[in-house]
Design an enzyme around this catalytic site. Structure first.
Site, PDB file in Angstrom:
ATOM      1  N   GLU A  49      -6.184 -10.971  -1.072  1.00 56.49           N
ATOM      2  CA  GLU A  49      -7.243 -10.451  -0.048  1.00 56.49           C
ATOM      3  C   GLU A  49      -8.588 -10.477  -0.331  1.00 56.49           C
ATOM      4  O   GLU A  49      -9.224  -9.696   0.389  1.00 56.49           O
ATOM      5  CB  GLU A  49      -6.815  -9.363   0.914  1.00 56.49           C
ATOM      6  CG  GLU A  49      -5.049  -9.080   1.162  1.00 56.49           C
ATOM      7  CD  GLU A  49      -4.554  -7.910   1.760  1.00 56.49           C
ATOM      8  OE1 GLU A  49      -5.677  -7.207   2.427  1.00 56.49           O
ATOM      9  OE2 GLU A  49      -3.535  -7.829   1.705  1.00 56.49           O
ATOM     10  N   GLU A 105       0.660  -1.253   0.197  1.00 56.20           N
ATOM     11  CA  GLU A 105       0.023  -0.028   0.041  1.00 56.20           C
ATOM     12  C   GLU A 105       0.754   1.107  -0.023  1.00 56.20           C
ATOM     13  O   GLU A 105       0.664   2.284   0.743  1.00 56.20           O
ATOM     14  CB  GLU A 105      -0.837   0.171   1.109  1.00 56.20           C
ATOM     15  CG  GLU A 105      -1.950  -1.260   1.252  1.00 56.20           C
ATOM     16  CD  GLU A 105      -2.647  -1.235   2.375  1.00 56.20           C
ATOM     17  OE1 GLU A 105      -2.826  -0.331   3.289  1.00 56.20           O
ATOM     18  OE2 GLU A 105      -3.489  -2.277   2.529  1.00 56.20           O
TER      19      GLU A 105
HETATM   20  O1  G3I Z   1      -4.178  -8.215  19.218  1.00 58.10           O
HETATM   21  C1  G3I Z   1      -4.624  -6.968  19.421  1.00 58.10           C
HETATM   22  C2  G3I Z   1      -5.389  -7.057  21.018  1.00 58.10           C
HETATM   23  O2  G3I Z   1      -4.259  -7.437  22.043  1.00 58.10           O
HETATM   24  C3  G3I Z   1      -6.330  -5.896  21.453  1.00 58.10           C
HETATM   25  O3  G3I Z   1      -7.129  -6.249  22.611  1.00 58.10           O
HETATM   26  C4  G3I Z   1      -7.035  -5.645  20.295  1.00 58.10           C
HETATM   27  C5  G3I Z   1      -7.808  -4.375  20.576  1.00 58.10           C
HETATM   28  O4  G3I Z   1      -8.115  -3.701  19.495  1.00 58.10           O
HETATM   29  O5  G3I Z   1      -6.294  -5.208  19.224  1.00 58.10           O
HETATM   30  C6  G3I Z   1      -5.448  -6.299  18.608  1.00 58.10           C
HETATM   31  O6  G3I Z   1      -4.851  -6.153  17.302  1.00 58.10           O
HETATM   32  C7  G3I Z   1      -5.683  -5.653  16.459  1.00 58.10           C
HETATM   33  C8  G3I Z   1      -5.265  -6.860  15.265  1.00 58.10           C
HETATM   34  O7  G3I Z   1      -5.923  -6.505  14.110  1.00 58.10           O
HETATM   35  C9  G3I Z   1      -5.575  -8.161  15.753  1.00 58.10           C
HETATM   36  O8  G3I Z   1      -6.884  -8.454  15.792  1.00 58.10           O
HETATM   37  C10 G3I Z   1      -5.442  -4.394  15.966  1.00 58.10           C
HETATM   38  O9  G3I Z   1      -6.032  -3.257  16.879  1.00 58.10           O
HETATM   39  C11 G3I Z   1      -6.144  -4.184  14.634  1.00 58.10           C
HETATM   40  O10 G3I Z   1      -5.745  -3.056  13.973  1.00 58.10           O
HETATM   41  C12 G3I Z   1      -5.485  -5.221  13.668  1.00 58.10           C
HETATM   42  O11 G3I Z   1      -6.344  -5.001  12.442  1.00 58.10           O
HETATM   43  C13 G3I Z   1      -5.719  -5.465  11.275  1.00 58.10           C
HETATM   44  C14 G3I Z   1      -5.640  -4.636  10.195  1.00 58.10           C
HETATM   45  O12 G3I Z   1      -5.211  -5.180   8.797  1.00 58.10           O
HETATM   46  C15 G3I Z   1      -4.791  -3.470  10.536  1.00 58.10           C
HETATM   47  O13 G3I Z   1      -4.403  -2.662   9.580  1.00 58.10           O
HETATM   48  C16 G3I Z   1      -6.852  -6.773  10.777  1.00 58.10           C
HETATM   49  O14 G3I Z   1      -7.022  -7.822  11.599  1.00 58.10           O
HETATM   50  C17 G3I Z   1      -6.316  -7.350   9.384  1.00 58.10           C
HETATM   51  O15 G3I Z   1      -7.402  -8.064   8.704  1.00 58.10           O
HETATM   52  C18 G3I Z   1      -5.995  -5.925   8.388  1.00 58.10           C
HETATM   53  O16 G3I Z   1      -5.597  -6.928   7.191  1.00 58.10           O
HETATM   54  C19 G3I Z   1      -5.329  -5.481   6.180  1.00 58.10           C
HETATM   55  C20 G3I Z   1      -3.874  -6.343   5.394  1.00 58.10           C
HETATM   56  O17 G3I Z   1      -2.880  -6.491   6.279  1.00 58.10           O
HETATM   57  C21 G3I Z   1      -3.658  -5.264   4.366  1.00 58.10           C
HETATM   58  N1  G3I Z   1      -4.768  -4.904   3.321  1.00 58.10           N
HETATM   59  C22 G3I Z   1      -6.054  -4.743   4.201  1.00 58.10           C
HETATM   60  C23 G3I Z   1      -6.295  -5.691   5.220  1.00 58.10           C
HETATM   61  C24 G3I Z   1      -7.699  -5.304   5.884  1.00 58.10           C
HETATM   62  O18 G3I Z   1      -7.776  -3.992   6.556  1.00 58.10           O
END
Ligand code: G3I
Length: 364
Positions: A271, A158
């Protein structure tokens, strides 16, 4: 790779597991088998799914390529300069290898889920030289750790933007991330060079969303030409394909695949998901209807048929999650209802699953 019915029904299905039907895979044909070897089918997975015997069996039955949804991002792996926790990532990578699946590495350099320490130096911001050194070391260590076990790396994710949300970019359309801002546009070249050095055999990809947007296609192609002119290896383009029911246009996706293919780039759909709302900006839905699920299935069929017809250019199609209970839309960046995947919240196949299966079978 796929389980026989006998092996599958013999698996222990304990009460502590998520509420999924014990017959969920034994009765369900394997997409990995339907797709064949020329275009792999896979999913983004989480470490807790691999630790769960029933979910792991489901994944092994359906997939011939995997990617870690979060476990291989810097925020998950890095514990400070030169310090790593590879346990969750190794679990997934070893599981893929044991089950004869390929592994995509996602991702090394991204503006989200980076390792925050990298951009700091004491109370201030890190210098350009130090950030380059840190990035090179991170890539050498991480790609080196997985060397020979990861088939393709999303080296940079990205880096370009289309002005969405009024975002400012540089003149090349590049996002003004900390990488771009502190290092300059050369951060991409430096990352690809470091990855090529750390694993000469892994395929090196640039991955992005809205990769069918003509403006982005041209910006990325220009970037690739620039890298190649300097002798930098870049092997492929990852199309994220986070779609809505009415977006994007299939013709635009086809044109993008053709354009990148004309440059000799390998491509993966990395994805894929198709939300039930009409457009990515819509958030009004709170539940599915049969009509919406049928329309979603039609969209999945349309895209799968396109991807299968471009198998000379496209090597893999992965969905972003194993089922609707695990979609990123449920939590990130805010909770919304999309039910965008092929399996429902109990991992039962949806109309979209059958549509993809039929489209894959029709093409092979
Ligand atoms: O692990 C912590 C946990 O300890 C905490 O309690 C919780 C509270 O919010 O957060 C958890 O971490 C989160 C993590 O996902 C695991 O669930 C993060 O906040 C959250 O930001 C993170 O989101 C991920 C996101 O990327 C971040 O940018 C999504 O799961 C994931 O599916 C998403 O994937 C991205 C690709 O990498 C790139 N393309 C877009 C795609 C979708 O957004």
């Amino acid at each position: 790779m796929s389980l026989t019915r006998r092996q599958f029904t013999a698996l222990p299905l304990g009460l502590a597991l998520p509420a999924i039907d014990s017959a969920f895979a034994a009765e369900t044909p394997s997409l990995a088998q339907a797709f064949g070897q020329r275009m792999r089918f896979g999913m983004a997975v989480r470490p807790d799914q691999i630790r769960d015997t029933a979910l792991a069996a489901f994944i092994a039955h359906q997939c011939s390529i995997l990617v870690a949804e979060n476990a291989m991002k810097p925020a998950s792996l890095s514990r400070g300069e030169g310090q790593y926790d590879f346990r969750d990532a190794d679990l997934i990578v070893d599981f893929a290898a044991k089950n004869g699946m390929l592994m995509r590495g996602h991702t090394l350099v991204w503006h989200q889920q980076a390792a925050p320490w990298m951009f700091k130096d004491g109370a201030g911001e890190v210098s350009r030289e130090k950030l380059i050194a840190r990035m090179e070391r991170y890539i050498a260590d991480v790609v080196g750790h997985f060397r020979g076990r990861v088939y393709s790396w999303d080296v940079v994710n990205e880096a370009f933007q289309n002005g969405e949300g009024g975002a400012k970019t540089d003149e090349a359309g590049m996002r003004l991330s900390e990488w771009r801002r502190i290092i300059g546009p050369e951060f991409i070249e430096i990352a690809f060079r470091a990855a090529a050095k750390a694993d000469p055999d892994a395929l090196l990809f640039y991955n992005d969303y809205e990769s069918q947007n003509p403006q982005k296609v041209e910006a990325v192609r220009k970037m690739v030409r620039g890298l190649r002119a300097k002798g930098v290896r870049i092997d492929g383009i990852g199309h994220q394909m986070h779609c809505a029911r009415k977006w994007p246009r299939v013709d635009d996706v086809a044109a993008a695949i053709e354009a990148f293919g004309a440059d000799g780039l390998k491509q993966h759909v990395t994805e894929l998901d198709i939300g039930l709302n009409d457009m990515p900006t819509d958030t009004k839905l709170t539940a599915a209807t049969d009509e919406l699920l049928q329309d979603q299935a039609r969209r999945y069929a349309e895209l799968t048929t396109l991807f299968m017809s471009k198998r000379d250019k496209l090597g893999a199609m992965l969905t972003w999650g194993i089922g609707d209970a695990y979609s990123w839309y449920l939590s990130w960046p805010r909770k919304r209802f999309e039910a965008p995947l092929l399996f429902d919240t109990r991992l039962q196949p949806k109309p979209a699953f059958h549509a993809v299966l039929e489209a894959a079978r029709a093409a092979t």
